[in-house]
Design a protein around this motif. Structure first.
Motif, mmCIF file in Angstrom:
data_model
loop_
_atom_site.group_PDB
_atom_site.id
_atom_site.type_symbol
_atom_site.label_atom_id
_atom_site.label_comp_id
_atom_site.label_asym_id
_atom_site.label_seq_id
_atom_site.Cartn_x
_atom_site.Cartn_y
_atom_site.Cartn_z
ATOM 1 N N PHE A 170 0.807 -1.214 0.000
ATOM 2 C CA PHE A 170 0.000 0.000 0.000
ATOM 3 C C PHE A 170 0.844 1.269 0.000
ATOM 4 N N HIS A 208 -4.894 -2.376 8.149
ATOM 5 C CA HIS A 208 -6.028 -2.019 7.294
ATOM 6 C C HIS A 208 -7.349 -2.524 7.847
ATOM 7 N N THR A 214 -9.292 3.202 9.178
ATOM 8 C CA THR A 214 -8.487 2.049 9.567
ATOM 9 C C THR A 214 -7.406 2.513 10.537
ATOM 10 N N GLU A 219 -4.222 2.330 10.139
ATOM 11 C CA GLU A 219 -3.171 3.025 9.419
ATOM 12 C C GLU A 219 -3.554 4.464 9.095
#
Length: 254
Positions: free
Chosen positions: A97, A166, A173, A175
């Motif tokens: 990601f 995530h 989330t 993150e």
């Protein structure tokens, strides 16, 4: 491509002459930096840590060129352990990601074996960092605070495959709140508040005995750490590399 410095040549000579092998080249792929270090058979450093910036556009090909440069800085080793910031299964990267979409389905382990002519194992970077930090007793968890949020959890020293960054938390989330995006969006004061909330949430969810916090953004923590929580150095992301050759579950899961 970078050439070995005199210092790295001296390190390689010392390693080949005096160090009990096999020697592991431990590599940590991060959102801001690519790092490498040589470890002896029990996981002790036998070289200085080498670091170069992660390419601005971190495609698979661009990062591989950077890894080749690190390989030239530390050219004498027997095997390789690589920590990757995403999901890894059987040496193939399936999510990144905080890097680039070109990593989805990329055979990183096989590609490095072809390039470097050495056996390679690849696993999630937080999983390897955890192995560099844990005692192997009880439930232990690591959370890395960097470009994103990495994590791994262990039961009596054995990895339990999971991906928390995530997972839904609050409106978004984990993150989104405690990765770099959260730090930039909410500012340091609120980010610290969210990190403290994450600590308590994971304690209640996983009943960990010890929690280790790693990653570059740990230096921005300004609260007193709760009981059972420890900050670990970035070098643990490399020092856990030898464990990749002991624990078969790492090569099969994260």
């Amino acid at each position: 491509m970078a050439k070995p410095t005199p210092a790295s040549e001296a390190i390689s000579t010392a390693v080949s002459a005096k160090t009990l092998g096999p020697i592991t080249l431990a590599v940590d792929i991060g959102g801001s930096g690519l790092k490498a270090m040589l470890l002896d058979a029990v996981g002790k450093p036998v070289s200085e840590r080498q670091r170069i910036p992660t390419p601005a556009i971190p495609t698979a090909n661009a990062v591989l060129k950077g890894l080749d440069a690190l390989h030239q800085m530390l050219p004498k080793f027997d095997r390789v352990s690589v920590g990757f910031p995403g999901v890894v299964k059987r040496g193939i990267t399936w999510s990144a990601f905080n890097l680039h979409p070109s990593w989805r389905g990329f055979p990183l382990q096989n590609e490095l074996e072809k390039r470097w002519k050495k056996p390679v194992r690849v696993a999630n970077d937080a999983a390897i960092q955890g192995y560099g930090a844990i005692s192997g007793d009880g439930i232990e968890m690591i959370v890395t605070l960097g470009t994103g949020m990495g994590n791994s959890i262990y039961s009596s020293g054995r990895l339990v495959a999971m991906e928390l960054g995530h997972h839904p938390w609050k409106k978004y989330t984990y993150e989104d709140y405690i990765g770099r995006r959260g730090l930039d969006k909410y500012g340091k004061k609120r980010w610290n508040k969210y990190v403290l909330e994450m600590i308590e949430q994971t304690r209640n969810t996983f009943n960990w005995d010890r929690l280790y916090l790693g990653g570059g953004n740990t230096k921005k923590i300004d609260f007193k750490l709760p009981e059972g929580v420890t900050i670990v150095s970035n070098e643990t992301g490399l020092l856990g590399g030898v464990a990749l050759w002991r624990d078969e579950t790492l090569s099969q899961h994260k």
